[in-house]
Motif scaffolding. Structure first.
Motif, mmCIF file in Angstrom:
data_model
loop_
_atom_site.group_PDB
_atom_site.id
_atom_site.type_symbol
_atom_site.label_atom_id
_atom_site.label_comp_id
_atom_site.label_asym_id
_atom_site.label_seq_id
_atom_site.Cartn_x
_atom_site.Cartn_y
_atom_site.Cartn_z
ATOM 1 N N SER A 1 1.143 -1.244 -0.070
ATOM 2 C CA SER A 1 -0.541 0.105 -0.290
ATOM 3 C C SER A 1 0.871 1.227 -0.033
ATOM 4 O O SER A 1 0.318 2.212 -0.280
ATOM 5 N N LYS A 2 2.373 0.773 1.006
ATOM 6 C CA LYS A 2 3.196 2.276 1.053
ATOM 7 C C LYS A 2 3.795 2.646 -0.537
ATOM 8 O O LYS A 2 3.899 3.536 -1.411
ATOM 9 N N ASN B 1 7.913 -1.787 -5.133
ATOM 10 C CA ASN B 1 7.207 -3.071 -3.877
ATOM 11 C C ASN B 1 8.276 -3.713 -3.921
ATOM 12 O O ASN B 1 8.515 -3.928 -1.941
ATOM 13 N N ALA B 2 9.309 -3.827 -4.243
ATOM 14 C CA ALA B 2 10.600 -4.823 -3.722
ATOM 15 C C ALA B 2 11.251 -4.079 -2.726
ATOM 16 O O ALA B 2 11.435 -4.553 -1.456
ATOM 17 N N PHE B 3 11.059 -2.937 -2.898
ATOM 18 C CA PHE B 3 12.359 -1.842 -1.750
ATOM 19 C C PHE B 3 11.621 -2.008 -0.598
ATOM 20 O O PHE B 3 12.068 -2.306 0.145
ATOM 21 N N TYR B 4 10.090 -1.562 -0.435
ATOM 22 C CA TYR B 4 8.834 -1.849 0.401
ATOM 23 C C TYR B 4 9.252 -2.923 1.325
ATOM 24 O O TYR B 4 8.520 -2.691 2.543
ATOM 25 N N LEU B 5 8.915 -3.492 0.509
ATOM 26 C CA LEU B 5 8.883 -4.836 1.265
ATOM 27 C C LEU B 5 9.391 -5.389 1.861
ATOM 28 O O LEU B 5 9.425 -5.863 3.177
ATOM 29 N N ILE B 6 10.924 -4.551 1.440
ATOM 30 C CA ILE B 6 12.249 -5.460 2.410
ATOM 31 C C ILE B 6 12.615 -5.256 3.421
ATOM 32 O O ILE B 6 13.041 -5.538 3.779
ATOM 33 N N LEU B 7 11.598 -3.029 3.498
ATOM 34 C CA LEU B 7 12.750 -2.408 3.871
ATOM 35 C C LEU B 7 11.897 -1.990 4.864
ATOM 36 O O LEU B 7 12.014 -2.200 6.759
ATOM 37 N N LEU B 8 10.065 -2.500 5.038
ATOM 38 C CA LEU B 8 9.407 -1.818 5.701
ATOM 39 C C LEU B 8 8.812 -3.726 6.565
ATOM 40 O O LEU B 8 8.297 -4.663 5.957
#
Length: 359
Positions: free
Chosen positions: A9-10, A54-61
Motif C-alpha cells: 500500500s505504501k 514494491n520490492a524496495f518497500y517489502l524488503i525495508l518496511l
C-alpha cells in the motif's frame, strides 16, 4: 500477510510521486534513443518502476520505531545453513502426510509463505530483464542474486548504520529463493515471448519523418532550454549587463539556431529542429518566431518585474499585472485550441512560417 499489504500500500501511495520524477528522464531517454515514445515500451517501464518500489518497500518496511532500536532476539545476525527453511516448515507445520486436504494449511503458515514470498519477489525482475532487455539467463541470475544480496546487506547493517542494530537477519535461504524467483521469471518470459512484441523490433516499422512533433516533446525541449538560458540571464544580470534578458534570448534562441540550422540544446536532446520555408532556417524567421514569443510576450513579463524592482507606483503595477493576466489567459486558450486541434498553429509559428521536424 498484513505486513506485506502494508508495504504494498505504501508503494502504491508513493508511486505517483516517483512516476512524476521519473517522467522527465524517461522522456529524454526515449526521445534521444528511439526518436519517439512507444506506448507499450512506456507502460512496461512504468510497471518496472512500480515493481521495484514494491520490492524496495517489502524488503525495508516496516522500519523500527526509533534509530536506537534494540538488537534482534537471536544469537547471530545471520543464518548460513542452505535450505534451512525446509526444517522450519517441517517443525512448524500442521500438515499430515497422509491427509491431502491438510496441505492447504501451508497457505496459512508463516515459514511456507516466507519461501513463496522470496520467490515471488524477484519473479517480475527476471521477467522484465528477459522481455525488455533480452538478457541471457546467466546475467539474469547474477542480477537477481546481486539484488538479493543488496537487500540482505541493507537489512543486516540496519540500513548501513542508520539504525543501531539490524532489524532483520541475514538469511542465505533468501539469496537462494530470490535467485530462483529471478530464474522462474526468466523462463516464464521465454515461454510467453512468442505472444508478446519484441522491444528490440518496435522501431522497425516506424517512420520518424511522418510523425508530428508532439507538444509533450516540445515541452521537454523547452524545460531543457530554459535550464541553460536562465543561468545565462542571471549571470548577465549579476554582471550588470544592460538588457540581460534580451541579450540571452538573442544569443541562445536566435544566433545558436541560426548556426546549427534550427537546433538548441533542448531540441538536440529530443531530436527535433526548427525548419522554415527553405532547407536552412533564416535569421528573419528566427527573429519573427522568438521575437513574438520571448521578445514580446516574455519581454512584457520582464518589464513588469523591472517595474516592481524599481518601485513603480502601485496602481501602475496593478494595471500592468492585470493586463498581463488577461494576455496570458488569451494565450492559454489559444494554446489549448492548438493542442486539441493539431491543424492549428501557434501564433508565432503562423507568423514566422516555422515548424518543428524530427531529425
Amino acid at each position: 500477510m498484513e505486513v506485506y499489504l502494508y508495504s504494498i500500500s505504501k508503494a502504491f501511495l508513493t508511486f505517483p510521486v516517483a512516476a512524476l520524477l521519473f517522467t522527465l528522464p524517461f522522456l529524454l531517454t526515449q526521445y534521444r534513443r528511439h526518436g519517439y515514445i512507444h506506448k507499450y515500451r512506456a507502460l512496461t517501464l512504468y510497471l518496472l518502476l512500480l515493481y521495484l518500489m514494491n520490492a524496495f518497500y517489502l524488503i525495508l518496511l516496516p522500519l523500527p520505531s526509533s534509530f536506537h532500536n534494540n538488537p534482534p532476539d537471536a544469537d547471530s545476525y545471520a543464518q548460513w545453513i542452505p535450505f534451512h527453511f525446509i526444517m522450519d516448515i517441517a517443525r512448524d507445520t500442521t500438515v499430515q502426510a497422509d491427509d491431502l486436504a491438510s496441505y492447504l494449511r501451508l497457505l496459512r503458515e508463516q515459514a511456507f509463505l516466507q519461501v513463496i514470498f522470496n520467490i515471488a519477489l524477484t519473479m517480475p525482475l527476471g521477467f522484465f530483464l528477459r522481455i525488455y532487455f533480452r538478457l541471457r539467463w546467466q546475467i539474469v541470475l547474477g542480477i537477481a542474486l546481486g539484488l538479493s544480496l543488496l537487500f540482505e546487506i541493507t537489512q543486516v547493517t540496519g540500513i548501513y548504520g542508520l539504525y543501531d542494530y539490524p532489524y532483520r537477519l541475514f538469511d542465505v535461504d533468501d539469496l537462494i529463493m530470490n535467485s530462483a524467483g529471478g530464474m522462474i521469471g526468466h523462463w516464464l518470459a521465454l515461454w510467453l515471448s512468442k505472444a508478446m512484441p519484441r522491444f528490440d523490433r518496435l522501431n522497425d516499422q516506424v517512420d520518424l519523418a511522418a510523425k508530428k512533433v508532439s507538444y509533450t516533446r516540445r515541452a521537454v525541449a523547452f524545460i531543457c532550454d530554459w535550464t541553460v538560458t536562465l543561468p545565462l540571464v542571471l549571470v548577465l544580470h549579476v554582471l550588470h549587463v544592460p538588457y540581460s534578458y534580451w541579450i540571452a534570448i538573442t544569443l541562445y534562441f536566435v544566433l545558436l539556431p541560426l548556426v546549427t540550422n534550427g537546433r538548441t540544446f533542448g531540441k538536440w536532446l529530443v531530436r527535433i529542429r526548427l525548419t522554415g520555408k527553405d532547407t536552412h532556417i533564416t535569421l528573419r524567421e528566427l527573429v519573427l518566431r522568438y521575437g513574438l514569443f520571448y521578445g514580446l510576450v516574455g519581454g512584457l513579463h520582464e518589464f513588469l518585474l523591472l517595474m516592481a524592482a524599481n518601485s513603480y507606483p502601485a496602481p501602475l503595477l496593478l494595471l500592468t499585472a492585470m493586463f498581463l493576466f488577461l494576455l496570458d489567459t488569451i494565450l492559454a486558450v489559444h494554446a489549448l485550441r492548438c493542442l486539441f486541434n493539431r491543424e492549428r498553429k501557434l501564433f508565432y509559428e503562423e507568423r514566422s512560417g516555422t515548424s518543428h521536424i524530427i531529425r
